[in-house]
Design an enzyme around this catalytic site. Structure first.
Site, PDB file in Angstrom:
ATOM      1  N   ARG A  95       0.898  -1.334   0.069  1.00  0.00           N
ATOM      2  CA  ARG A  95       0.281   0.310  -0.028  1.00  0.00           C
ATOM      3  C   ARG A  95       0.635   1.448   0.304  1.00  0.00           C
ATOM      4  O   ARG A  95       1.804   1.483   0.962  1.00  0.00           O
ATOM      5  CB  ARG A  95      -0.633  -0.166   1.479  1.00  0.00           C
ATOM      6  CG  ARG A  95      -1.932   1.134   1.129  1.00  0.00           C
ATOM      7  CD  ARG A  95      -3.230   0.672   0.345  1.00  0.00           C
ATOM      8  NE  ARG A  95      -3.610   2.005   1.115  1.00  0.00           N
ATOM      9  CZ  ARG A  95      -5.464   2.208  -0.066  1.00  0.00           C
ATOM     10  NH1 ARG A  95      -5.342   1.685  -1.309  1.00  0.00           N
ATOM     11  NH2 ARG A  95      -6.128   3.020   0.818  1.00  0.00           N
ATOM     12  N   THR A 101      -9.731   0.116  -9.861  1.00  0.00           N
ATOM     13  CA  THR A 101      -9.044  -0.325  -9.196  1.00  0.00           C
ATOM     14  C   THR A 101      -8.528  -1.635 -10.262  1.00  0.00           C
ATOM     15  O   THR A 101      -9.624  -1.391 -10.751  1.00  0.00           O
ATOM     16  CB  THR A 101      -9.410  -0.815  -7.175  1.00  0.00           C
ATOM     17  OG1 THR A 101      -9.058   0.397  -6.358  1.00  0.00           O
ATOM     18  CG2 THR A 101      -8.340  -1.738  -6.976  1.00  0.00           C
ATOM     19  N   ASN A 135      -6.556   3.718  -7.367  1.00  0.00           N
ATOM     20  CA  ASN A 135      -7.446   5.033  -6.426  1.00  0.00           C
ATOM     21  C   ASN A 135      -8.437   5.489  -7.667  1.00  0.00           C
ATOM     22  O   ASN A 135      -9.240   4.465  -7.937  1.00  0.00           O
ATOM     23  CB  ASN A 135      -7.186   5.961  -5.472  1.00  0.00           C
ATOM     24  CG  ASN A 135      -8.706   6.596  -4.936  1.00  0.00           C
ATOM     25  OD1 ASN A 135      -9.466   5.878  -4.229  1.00  0.00           O
ATOM     26  ND2 ASN A 135      -7.874   7.234  -3.910  1.00  0.00           N
ATOM     27  N   SER A 178      -7.615   0.967   3.325  1.00  0.00           N
ATOM     28  CA  SER A 178      -7.849   0.156   1.923  1.00  0.00           C
ATOM     29  C   SER A 178      -9.209  -0.714   2.535  1.00  0.00           C
ATOM     30  O   SER A 178      -9.527  -1.438   3.572  1.00  0.00           O
ATOM     31  CB  SER A 178      -6.359  -0.240   1.180  1.00  0.00           C
ATOM     32  OG  SER A 178      -7.599  -1.492   0.079  1.00  0.00           O
ATOM     33  N   GLY A 193     -13.761  -1.599  -7.448  1.00  0.00           N
ATOM     34  CA  GLY A 193     -14.795  -1.188  -6.508  1.00  0.00           C
ATOM     35  C   GLY A 193     -14.623  -0.160  -5.312  1.00  0.00           C
ATOM     36  O   GLY A 193     -15.892  -0.117  -4.346  1.00  0.00           O
ATOM     37  N   GLY A 194     -13.582   0.352  -4.875  1.00  0.00           N
ATOM     38  CA  GLY A 194     -14.183   1.257  -4.210  1.00  0.00           C
ATOM     39  C   GLY A 194     -14.192   0.438  -2.360  1.00  0.00           C
ATOM     40  O   GLY A 194     -14.368  -1.067  -2.735  1.00  0.00           O
TER      41      GLY A 194
END
Ligand code: GLY
Length: 575
Positions: A109, A384, A404, A455, A476-477
């Site tokens: 990350r 993503t 993002n 995340s 898909g956040g």
């Protein structure tokens, strides 16, 4: 007499309404398996969001590489062919299970730059400055992808690195044809590319992109060559690092040479929960994915989902109630565990889960305001990408990786040919203020120098009876976790094939905003009525997520399921 009559009428009306609700809960139609399967193969399977990336991964498997070699090759290939999300300027997570049953997780990350601070996106009055954490140089976190791929390579690779990365260099250098979807996206973001960059990125052009146009990423090819020749130092030091820092200085960004040189990917202990006899292995913080998924699955064991059916009033109601509680916990308790003590064990304890779901009833929705208050916007972006790979030995890799938003912060590093992420928006830039996915957070996810932003990415691997069973994940956040959750239920509880589970319409809720979003076609009108009766607000949207998954069938055959219904470019390839 009048009083008696009124009482009787009220009782009768109540009886009618509850009977009608009960009927509505039972009348809804459920998705059932027609045994429609995805791609079947015995020796290996690669499922990615782009045909060229799937081809690169398959070629690596066929020449004798293992799933890790293929995964590294795919990650670099996606950076070339899918620049909206595939990346070297972003970060991600890997969950793996080796052929011997060993499992683990790798956190690559992005991090807040060392010059970052908790109020960096606020004005003098303490209010968020619009778009500062989303667009432009200051929105970028320190990229983690190249360090992540290097860590995976050092631990697991079987082929030389040059052989793994060369297909991506060739794609970037020799060009490839755009798909319709990618051409549309490049057209859509031309104005942003021009407005946000201080130079004119080579992807800006006068005439519209068309499907079939050849595209060349010459600067990116040179960057990839530096990585091929110098490993991660080819990115975090030397010419590439200098180009990133030059870009930052030009655009008032704050990523420094020190940030880049000190970035390290981290091996982590995965989150492991049991779901109806299956061992579910998923991503720990700095992703909330595994913890929220674990809470959802553990809570689901208290309900008879197999009898509820897919996308019925009962299943949607209970899933929403579970999601409401898990996302409230996410906002309060989850963040980078190197900086904040995330109460992982407590959040997954049986007694905690039991207590948390004890006020769920079948006859009404709980208000999210009762659980906790907040004010949020809507979910806007789902950019993503996820890929799943299994090799002939049974090594399995699930990687979710991101910039993002589409093309991240839209800044392309001049001379280096890649976009930088806008992952800083995944921090809680102010307690209670939602990010682009409507997610709120608190102290656990406040910005601090060198900290990773929370995340929702949920790369996940499942075992059944000690053997590999499923590899799954999606973009898909905030919807990532609930989408993976539904796919797992669709297979384990509802008996769908992998392809059917992926194709089935999905819903999502996340505590705040207090509503259910559902893909068009997910809920019939009767189900919508029944859910509204229970007190749920419903909003329909076009699509949720794009799962790329693999199931191991009883005879050991791999079923690869690409989400072609939501993205024609996704492709499962096996041999
Ligand atoms: N940027 C989306 C996520 O990490 O969840």
């Amino acid at each position: 007499m009048l009083t008696f009559n009124r009482g009787l009428i009220i009782f009768f009306l109540f009886f009618l309404i509850s009977n009608c609700q009960q009927q509505q809960m039972e009348d809804t139609t459920s998705v059932e398996s027609g045994k429609n399967e995805g791609v079947l193969a015995k020796n290996g399977m690669v499922v990615t969001a782009h045909p060229l990336a799937s081809q690169v991964g398959l070629a690596i498997l066929k020449k004798g590489g293992n799933a890790f070699d293929a995964a590294i090759a795919v990650q670099y290939a996606l950076a070339v062919v899918l620049p909206k999300a595939g990346n070297i300027g972003g970060g991600g997570f890997m969950v793996y299970r080796t052929k011997d049953g060993e499992n683990g997780a790798l956190d690559f990350r992005e991090k807040a730059p060392l010059k970052g601070d908790r109020d960096m996106y606020l004005d003098k009055k303490g209010e968020p400055i619009k778009n500062l954490s989303l667009k432009g140089h200051l929105a970028a976190g320190v990229p983690g992808t190249v360090a992540g791929m290097d860590a995976a390579f050092q631990k697991f690779a079987s082929l030389p690195f040059s052989e793994i990365i060369q297909p991506s260099i060739d794609l970037a250098q020799n060009g490839f044809e755009l798909t319709e979807y990618e051409a549309d996206l490049l057209n859509r973001f031309q104005e942003d590319f021009k407005a946000i960059n201080l130079h004119t990125p080579y992807l800006v052009r006068e005439e519209e992109y068309q499907e079939g146009d050849s595209i060349y990423h010459t600067d990116l090819a040179k960057t990839l060559e530096r990585i091929r020749d110098n490993g991660k130092d080819g990115f975090y030091k030397g010419e590439t690092a200098d180009l990133i820092v030059k870009e930052m200085k030009a655009g008032k960004g704050i990523i420094s040479l020190e940030d880049l040189a000190s970035y390290e990917a981290k091996w982590r202990k995965p989150i492991i929960v049991n779901y109806r006899g299956h061992k579910v292995i998923s991503m720990p913080p700095s992703s909330s994915g595994g913890l929220v998924l674990g809470q959802l699955l553990k809570g689901s064991e208290y309900f008879d989902f197999p009898s509820f059916g897919v996308n019925t009033t009962k299943s949607i109601h209970v899933m929403t109630e579970l999601q409401r509680r898990a996302y409230a916990d996410r906002a309060e308790h989850m963040g980078d565990m190197d900086f904040y003590e995330v109460p992982i064990d407590m959040l997954l304890e049986d007694s905690y889960i039991k207590n948390r779901i004890s006020d769920i009833t079948m006859d009404s929705a709980t208000s999210s305001q009762v659980i906790k208050s907040g004010k949020v916007n809507t979910i806007e972006s789902f950019q993503t990408t996820h890929f799943s790979i299994v090799d002939k030995e049974g090594n399995a890799v699930a990687i979710t990786t991101t910039l993002n938003s589409y093309f991240g912060c839209k800044v392309m590093v001049d001379g280096a040919g890649f976009f930088l992420n806008n992952e800083m928006d995944d921090f809680s830039i102010k307690p209670g203020v939602p990010n682009q996915f409507g997610l709120v957070g608190a102290e656990a996810n406040a910005i601090a120098p060198g900290k990773r932003m929370l995340s929702a990415m949920t790369p996940t691997i499942i075992e059944k009876e000690g053997k590999l069973f499923m590899v799954v994940g999606t973009p898909g956040g905030s919807t990532i976790i609930t989408n993976v959750y539904q796919v797992i239920l669709n297979v384990i509880d509802h008996g769908l094939t992998m392809q059917e589970a992926v194709d089935a319409k999905k819903m999502h809720s996340q505590w705040l905003p207090d509503r259910i979003i559902a893909e068009k076609g997910c809920l019939d009108s009767l189900t919508i009525d029944a859910l509204q009766h229970l007190g749920h607000e419903i909003k329909e949207i076009n699509t949720i997520g794009r799962i790329e998954a693999i199931l191991v069938k009883e005879d050991g055959t791999y079923e690869g399921a690409a989400d072609k219904t939501r993205s024609g470019d996704a492709m499962a390839l096996g041999y």
